[in-house]
Design a protein around this motif. Sequence first.
Motif, mmCIF file in Angstrom:
data_model
loop_
_atom_site.group_PDB
_atom_site.id
_atom_site.type_symbol
_atom_site.label_atom_id
_atom_site.label_comp_id
_atom_site.label_asym_id
_atom_site.label_seq_id
_atom_site.Cartn_x
_atom_site.Cartn_y
_atom_site.Cartn_z
ATOM 1 N N SER A 19 94.322 121.354 33.779
ATOM 2 C CA SER A 19 94.446 120.907 35.165
ATOM 3 C C SER A 19 94.463 122.079 36.131
ATOM 4 O O SER A 19 94.705 123.233 35.757
ATOM 5 C CB SER A 19 95.726 120.088 35.332
ATOM 6 O OG SER A 19 96.868 120.918 35.157
ATOM 7 N N THR A 34 83.832 106.106 32.763
ATOM 8 C CA THR A 34 83.114 107.237 33.349
ATOM 9 C C THR A 34 81.828 107.543 32.584
ATOM 10 O O THR A 34 81.141 108.502 32.900
ATOM 11 C CB THR A 34 84.004 108.500 33.369
ATOM 12 O OG1 THR A 34 84.408 108.812 32.027
ATOM 13 C CG2 THR A 34 85.242 108.289 34.220
ATOM 14 N N ASN A 42 97.336 113.344 33.253
ATOM 15 C CA ASN A 42 97.125 111.938 32.914
ATOM 16 C C ASN A 42 98.244 111.110 33.535
ATOM 17 O O ASN A 42 99.423 111.456 33.412
ATOM 18 C CB ASN A 42 97.111 111.769 31.389
ATOM 19 C CG ASN A 42 96.636 110.403 30.948
ATOM 20 O OD1 ASN A 42 97.080 109.385 31.447
ATOM 21 N ND2 ASN A 42 95.747 110.383 29.979
ATOM 22 N N ARG A 75 89.483 105.805 27.867
ATOM 23 C CA ARG A 75 88.333 105.898 28.771
ATOM 24 C C ARG A 75 87.038 105.882 27.988
ATOM 25 O O ARG A 75 86.932 106.479 26.910
ATOM 26 C CB ARG A 75 88.414 107.184 29.608
ATOM 27 C CG ARG A 75 88.465 108.460 28.771
ATOM 28 C CD ARG A 75 88.886 109.674 29.579
ATOM 29 N NE ARG A 75 89.080 110.831 28.714
ATOM 30 C CZ ARG A 75 88.205 111.823 28.582
ATOM 31 N NH1 ARG A 75 87.075 111.808 29.263
ATOM 32 N NH2 ARG A 75 88.451 112.846 27.786
ATOM 33 N N THR A 121 83.465 107.396 28.171
ATOM 34 C CA THR A 121 82.977 108.589 28.853
ATOM 35 C C THR A 121 81.689 109.099 28.234
ATOM 36 O O THR A 121 81.394 108.809 27.073
ATOM 37 C CB THR A 121 84.050 109.694 28.827
ATOM 38 O OG1 THR A 121 83.573 110.863 29.476
ATOM 39 C CG2 THR A 121 84.449 110.029 27.399
ATOM 40 N N SER A 167 84.760 116.221 28.388
ATOM 41 C CA SER A 167 85.563 116.724 29.493
ATOM 42 C C SER A 167 85.698 115.647 30.562
ATOM 43 O O SER A 167 85.261 114.512 30.385
ATOM 44 C CB SER A 167 84.916 117.977 30.091
ATOM 45 O OG SER A 167 83.603 117.683 30.538
ATOM 46 N N ASP A 168 86.289 116.001 31.696
ATOM 47 C CA ASP A 168 86.516 115.034 32.756
ATOM 48 C C ASP A 168 85.206 114.633 33.432
ATOM 49 O O ASP A 168 84.195 115.333 33.380
ATOM 50 C CB ASP A 168 87.474 115.615 33.807
ATOM 51 C CG ASP A 168 88.889 115.744 33.287
ATOM 52 O OD1 ASP A 168 89.255 114.961 32.393
ATOM 53 O OD2 ASP A 168 89.618 116.623 33.765
ATOM 54 N N TYR A 169 85.246 113.483 34.078
ATOM 55 C CA TYR A 169 84.115 112.964 34.839
ATOM 56 C C TYR A 169 83.738 113.959 35.938
ATOM 57 O O TYR A 169 84.593 114.521 36.619
ATOM 58 C CB TYR A 169 84.512 111.613 35.420
ATOM 59 C CG TYR A 169 83.496 110.931 36.287
ATOM 60 C CD1 TYR A 169 82.226 110.625 35.812
ATOM 61 C CD2 TYR A 169 83.828 110.547 37.586
ATOM 62 C CE1 TYR A 169 81.308 109.962 36.610
ATOM 63 C CE2 TYR A 169 82.924 109.870 38.386
ATOM 64 C CZ TYR A 169 81.664 109.584 37.901
ATOM 65 O OH TYR A 169 80.770 108.925 38.695
#
Length: 770
Positions: free
Chosen positions: A263, A486, A540, A557, A559, A563-565
């Motif tokens: 993060s 995502t 989260n 999720r 996806t 990794s993150d969207y």
Amino acid sequence: MDQARSTISKIFNGEPHSYTRFNLTRNMEGDNSQVEMKLSSDMDEETGGNGAGEHLNHNSNRKPYVAQKLGRTPQNLCFMAVATLLIFIIGYLIGYLVHRKKDLAPTCADSMVRYDNRAAIETGAAPLMNWDKVKKLLAEQVSADKFDSVFREFSSDNHRAGSLSDEVLGEKVVKRFREYGMKTWTDEHFVKVQDGPASGSNSFSYKGKQESPTGFLSYSANGTITGAVLYAFYGEEKNLRLLKSRNINMTGRVMLVKTGRISFAEKVANAAKMGASAVLIYPDPSKASIGGSTQLYGHVHLGSGDPYTPGFPSFNHTQFPPINSSGLPKILAQTITLDMAISILRQLGGGNAPEEWESPNKLGDDSDNITLGVDNVLSEKKIVNVFGVIKGFVDADRYVVIGAQRDAWGPGFAASTVGTSVLVELARSISDMVKNGGFKPRRSIVFASWSAGEYGSVGATEWLEGYLSSLSMKAFSYINLDGVVTGQKYLKVAASPLLHGLVESTLKEVNSPNKAGSLFSEFAKDNMESNVLEPMKLDNAAYPFLAFSGIPSASFRFTSENSDYLYFGTTLDTREKLNAATGNKVPQLAEAATRVAGHMVLRLVHDHLLRMDVEKYNKIIRNRVAQINNKVHSVLRLQPQLLSKVLTMQWLMSAYGSYSRASSKLAADIQNSNMDDIKMCRTLNDRIMMVERNFLSPYVSPRDTPFRHILLGSGPHTLQGLYGHLEALRMDHPEADAKLFRNQFALATWTIQGCANSLAGDVWSLDNEI
């Protein structure tokens, strides 16, 4: 009737008696009791008028009262028989007339519900409805075709926390919950959040060029600094340790890092530990499709909730000490665009970046100075959490919570719209199952729409802080719906180990939206642990429920990337972008997400016992203990003076053994218990519910160390923190403290032992052999 009473009184030659007295005495020679009924007018005769005496003597030879008064003559016996017959005839005639009158009167049978037609009343813990029927009811409710209209209803171009649009969306959610017949309520908080400058934007100057990014990082320190740029890859601890191993001075440097892996808050915290003065964060170049001018938004509070009321709820008119969260950074932090970052990187000097980073970038030298100014504005905003509840039929005071973030930096279609839509559709589906399908959940289901999620799960955390004492005894699980769709290539689940078994059974029951077969066969490929499960990260929304409140939680999720969207934290998070990422399968994936969440929630409120495996933690504790044991031996070899004759691993090993035995004992108790006994099931469920909460260290302050979970939390009190402290002792790090380590070691040991004691149940079942 009055004449009949008078006749009866005259027959027995006395006044009507108002009550009778029962004298129960125990036969001391056996187990039977003698019951002697006497009329109350005997009292004076038996006791001589003072209420005590001869009625206690069961060997008395006196004749009963009636026999004494009437005698057993043929005339009297005949008279009594005639009187009895007369009473019977009178009673029969009265009954016949009353019954006849009822038959002649009009009836309302058609408007009354007969007992035989009423819903069955549950008297045991066995389910009223077969699980296959429950699954069928849910399958009939959920459809991809219904989501387009729901998406339109809960879409908004700008619904930042505390704004009018955020409030309007909350009102829409409440309206829907009420339409479904749910009890609703709201929860208001007045929180402090940090937004960008009131006028203009933050800025930086590098080699004569001034830049003014409009994105910002909430909770950054304010001010202006000048320092040399240092490229630090993703800003992970291992990245910074590698730089330190090269003898690169990081004090006062402005670290340039890219998004991903951890993060924003962790990147800034890691840089601050190394003495950096500021951090600049830019989009990962490997995700270049985001666009060179896209602005980034986020927060850098290493925690969750309102950082200006740590450990306390931000209710209105409440006065708490003016303190700040220990997770607030003391250095500047700012996001920049990809184009801005590339311009800086091209002009950096110094040595080459490590080969492990697979980057041709230079690290930067002392002459690559940059001046950064941050002037964010702190303001108080009212945020509103919205709730609805479907009450259980057996243990209504025990509930699972399912929630979704409602706010976003911009459109936030993947960040909040899809999750809110799934939440509302699931509320509609289960409500209809209860009203029209005959489903009766044992426990309650609380649906929650949170605000201020973009600032660090503020709405959810403030609710937890406000009602922690109540939730710790009643909320047994949390299911998070943020960012559930995502992409479509992978399915990732972050959950408490207690819920791993529930997750696996759910994936085996829910069909895939992409191909024939279950989600398990498509995504897990017979190895859920490596292909589906992932650690729950600090950012989260389910993390504070798990690590702060000790509530077993799960987040999942669909996806396209591990990794993150790509568009989280930007104003480009739109329906069109999500369509492109999912191959235009957003409704189908939303349907699958609803089924996953629905199956998990319904299982938790349907079964007589909670679907949680307390033995799952055995392996985790055993592995952590083994790691610490190996590291202790390593320290003893290199630094024997630090731990010799002071520390023994027997303590920690015994605590692990106690937990292992207690969890196995609970599993045996479940096998040997009568599952039709509601009280027994409730007792067993309470023991299960306490496991997660008892892993919260009672020896650290929730204000200073909010994530107190010793296995899944964050801080020096955790078993992972102990391992890191041992590594520092082994390396003779100046911040390592052997005395502090021994204290933390003992407290962690007793936290595990305390959890084992609670799991064992009764005090006489405890094992305190440490």
